[in-house]
Design an enzyme around this catalytic site. Sequence first.
Site, PDB file in Angstrom:
ATOM      1  N   ARG A  61       0.800  -1.223   0.000  1.00 36.01           N
ATOM      2  CA  ARG A  61       0.000   0.000   0.000  1.00 36.01           C
ATOM      3  C   ARG A  61       0.833   1.273   0.000  1.00 36.01           C
ATOM      4  O   ARG A  61       0.556   2.205  -0.758  1.00 36.01           O
ATOM      5  CB  ARG A  61      -0.913   0.049   1.242  1.00 36.01           C
ATOM      6  N   THR A  62       1.816   1.317   0.863  1.00 37.37           N
ATOM      7  CA  THR A  62       2.539   2.585   1.010  1.00 37.37           C
ATOM      8  C   THR A  62       3.254   2.931  -0.288  1.00 37.37           C
ATOM      9  O   THR A  62       3.153   4.045  -0.796  1.00 37.37           O
ATOM     10  CB  THR A  62       3.526   2.499   2.191  1.00 37.37           C
ATOM     11  N   LYS A  90      25.331  -4.580  -3.304  1.00 34.89           N
ATOM     12  CA  LYS A  90      26.788  -4.594  -3.516  1.00 34.89           C
ATOM     13  C   LYS A  90      27.522  -4.008  -2.316  1.00 34.89           C
ATOM     14  O   LYS A  90      28.734  -3.867  -2.338  1.00 34.89           O
ATOM     15  CB  LYS A  90      27.126  -3.758  -4.754  1.00 34.89           C
ATOM     16  N   ARG A 111      11.640   3.795   2.870  1.00 32.34           N
ATOM     17  CA  ARG A 111      11.309   2.771   3.876  1.00 32.34           C
ATOM     18  C   ARG A 111      12.561   1.949   4.126  1.00 32.34           C
ATOM     19  O   ARG A 111      13.208   1.464   3.182  1.00 32.34           O
ATOM     20  CB  ARG A 111      10.177   1.868   3.425  1.00 32.34           C
ATOM     21  N   HIS A 139       5.982   6.057  11.248  1.00 29.31           N
ATOM     22  CA  HIS A 139       5.393   5.937   9.907  1.00 29.31           C
ATOM     23  C   HIS A 139       4.390   7.094   9.765  1.00 29.31           C
ATOM     24  O   HIS A 139       3.178   6.893   9.775  1.00 29.31           O
ATOM     25  CB  HIS A 139       4.704   4.581   9.800  1.00 29.31           C
TER      26      HIS A 139
HETATM   27  C1  NCD Z   1       2.386  -0.954   8.229  1.00 25.50           C
HETATM   28  C2  NCD Z   1       3.898  -0.759   8.266  1.00 25.50           C
HETATM   29  O1  NCD Z   1       4.587  -0.986   7.279  1.00 25.50           O
HETATM   30  O2  NCD Z   1       4.336  -0.331   9.314  1.00 25.50           O
HETATM   31  N1  NCD Z   1       1.914  -1.148   6.941  1.00 25.50           N
HETATM   32  C3  NCD Z   1       1.573  -0.073   6.176  1.00 25.50           C
HETATM   33  O3  NCD Z   1       2.401   0.747   5.820  1.00 25.50           O
HETATM   34  N2  NCD Z   1       0.277   0.092   5.857  1.00 25.50           N
HETATM   35  C4  NCD Z   1       1.897  -1.957   9.199  1.00 25.50           C
HETATM   36  C5  NCD Z   1       2.501  -3.332   9.218  1.00 25.50           C
HETATM   37  O4  NCD Z   1       3.369  -3.672   8.415  1.00 25.50           O
HETATM   38  O5  NCD Z   1       2.053  -4.109  10.060  1.00 25.50           O
END
Ligand code: NCD
Length: 309
Positions: A61-62, A90, A111, A139
């Site tokens: 999703r993100t 690498k 991320r 997040h």
């Molecule tokens: C979350 C995350 O990556 O922290 N997911 C997200 O971005 N919607 C929650 C999770 O991974 O449990």
Amino acid sequence: MLTRRHIISTRDFTKEEIDYILSRAEELEIYAQGLGKGAGRKSDLLEGKILANLFYEPSTRTRLSFEVAMKRLGGDVINVSSPDTSSAAKGENLVDTIRVVSKYCDIIALRHPKEGASRMAASFSSVPVINAGDGAGQHPTQTLLDLYTLKKANLLDKLKIALIGDLKYGRTAHSLAYALSLYGAKLFFVSPEALKMPEEIKMDLKEAGADIFESIDIKEVIKDVNVLYLTRIQRERFPDPAEYNKVAGTYRITTDLIKENAEVVILHPLPKIDEIDAEVDQTKNAQYFIQAFYGIPVRMAVLSILLER
Ligand code: NCD
């Protein structure tokens, strides 16, 4: 006020800044829908701008919603979606990657499995860095879409919310708790003993005047809240798999349980594993799929505000 800034933690926001982002999301929502009322409408707000999505941890999703948000605003996207196919494999360090990639693009969504990675990256980047999840840290854009969902449900100003599940490693819970302390929400933390909200976060929240109640049992709080915010137990963060096995499957929302509070709204950042019974998906209480959709207008708002000309 937010233009060209990095977005690393919800602690960096004022309430006014969050409200500003949420109202921008409301304005842009019409461009977020490929079908329905926004069909055919296009925005060129970010034409000529490039987002670099650097994702060194799994994401559906993100990453996709950042990409869609940028494209719906007329911008473009470049992607690293797996450490195995980039120079990280690498042995390149993140600092060098950021130094170079920030010259290729106008904004970065990062991320990374290490807590603090985004803050560090921001200090070497010539363009804004958005933290799209840093280990068990924060997040912030997930929180913004959580708040947007609550706002749309008219719940943001009278909120009594239970954050449930992995409050130790769950970065969505950390980010959300900080932001909710700005809105005077009553916070109920429900977790197994081993996965409680970290002490330092609780101290910060109490200092900010937050009203906190802790429990290990959903049944103890379900009648006192208007929202249940479920989280996944973060298996990948456990140093010892045996410890994960002890707490896996601790909580499960069922249609029977919801009968105890028929109006309760259920949110989840997703992915969900086994903490919500599939039958619950069909109830009016379940709001997590529309919540995930709101990732588009909210990320459109964030990108457009940070890149405002
Ligand atoms: C979350 C995350 O990556 O922290 N997911 C997200 O971005 N919607 C929650 C999770 O991974 O449990």
